[in-house]
Design a protein around this motif. Structure first.
Motif, short mmCIF file in Angstrom:
data_model
loop_
_atom_site.label_atom_id
_atom_site.label_comp_id
_atom_site.label_asym_id
_atom_site.label_seq_id
_atom_site.Cartn_x
_atom_site.Cartn_y
_atom_site.Cartn_z
N THR B 30 -3.18 -14.04 10.25
CA THR B 30 -1.75 -14.28 10.42
C THR B 30 -1.37 -14.08 11.88
OG1 THR B 30 -1.31 -13.48 8.19
CG2 THR B 30 0.55 -13.60 9.70
N ASN B 32 1.59 -15.08 15.04
CA ASN B 32 2.85 -15.65 15.50
C ASN B 32 2.59 -16.19 16.91
OD1 ASN B 32 4.05 -14.70 13.15
ND2 ASN B 32 4.80 -12.83 14.12
N TYR B 50 6.64 -19.90 16.81
CA TYR B 50 6.21 -20.26 15.47
C TYR B 50 5.88 -18.98 14.72
CZ TYR B 50 3.40 -21.74 11.55
OH TYR B 50 2.91 -21.90 10.28
N SER B 52 6.13 -19.25 10.75
CA SER B 52 5.59 -19.79 9.51
C SER B 52 6.30 -21.10 9.24
CB SER B 52 5.79 -18.81 8.35
OG SER B 52 7.17 -18.61 8.12
N LYS B 69 -3.88 -24.84 12.58
CA LYS B 69 -4.60 -23.62 12.22
C LYS B 69 -6.11 -23.79 12.31
CE LYS B 69 -4.55 -20.02 8.67
NZ LYS B 69 -3.94 -19.57 7.40
#
Lengths: 113, 116
Positions: B30, B32, B50, B52, B69
């Motif tokens: 995860t 950001n 950014y 999500s 991703k």
């Protein structure tokens, strides 16, 4: 509203002296961060506070560097026995809470002669 | 530890040209993602972020960035640059394996020069 402020804007000191750099975060921001930026590089993390406590100080280069935030607002970065290699722009940032976007101050340019 | 690569150190464009600045980071999980801009004589300002959702994010002044991703990338784009876009651009990553929630990792920056 007012942004992050840092004082002084410039600091020239002699090798071996002690310096303090101050940061006033945006009102209401609980997280405060210190970074150091050398010429031609991106900012490098030093330490961050969530409230009064240091949540991550793993970026401090050695024990000559120390930072405090006693009341959860203003923070002071302290450098003992300064060396010429400490010369850099020291940036402070704050955010509403950790994990959110960080807002940067204008920085303090430290020069060690 | 997390690391961020900006492959273009200095980009020179004419006004109205399209812009794409590359940014790759090393650790997944995860994250950001952010782009910051530093105009001459000014301090770092947030351009876009950014957290999500839609991987195509729009920021101020017509800038946008796409999070891919699978490629660990967050490239910055603008269809038509202006002279006033002359500045240094920094990609930054928050999070990733082994990182705390507050530690931003920055790339070394890309200096964009736009000729009128």
């Amino acid at each position: 509203g007012a942004g992050v402020s840092q004082t002084p804007s410039n600091k020239v000191t002699e090798k071996g002296k002690y310096v303090e750099l101050r940061c006033d975060p945006i009102s209401g921001h609980t997280a405060l961060y210190w970074y150091r930026q050398s010429l031609g590089q991106g900012p490098e993390f030093l330490i961050y506070f969530q409230g009064t406590g240091a949540a991550d100080d793993s970026g401090l280069p050695n024990d000559r560097f120390f930072a405090v935030r006693p009341e959860g607002s203003v923070s002071t970065l302290k450098i003992q026995r300064t060396e010429r290699g400490d010369s850099a722009m020291y940036l402070c940032a704050s955010s509403l809470m950790d994990g959110r976007e960080q807002y940067f101050g204008p920085g303090t340019r430290l020069t060690v002669t | 530890a997390q690391s961020v690569s900006q492959h273009n150190h200095h980009v020179i464009l004419s006004e109205a040209a399209s812009l794409e600045l590359g940014c790759n980071y090393s650790y997944g999980g995860t994250v950001n993602l952010f782009w910051y801009v530093q105009y001459p004589g000014q301090h770092l300002q947030l351009l876009l972020k950014y957290f999500s959702g839609d991987p195509l994010v729009k920021g101020i002044k017509g800038f946008e960035a796409e999070f891919i991703k699978s490629k660990f990338s967050f490239n910055l784009r603008k269809p038509s640059v202006q002279w006033s876009d002359t500045a240094e651009y920094f990609c930054a990553v928050l999070g990733g394996r082994g990182s705390t929630l507050g530690r931003l990792y920055f790339g070394r920056g890309t200096q964009l020069t736009v000729w009128p």
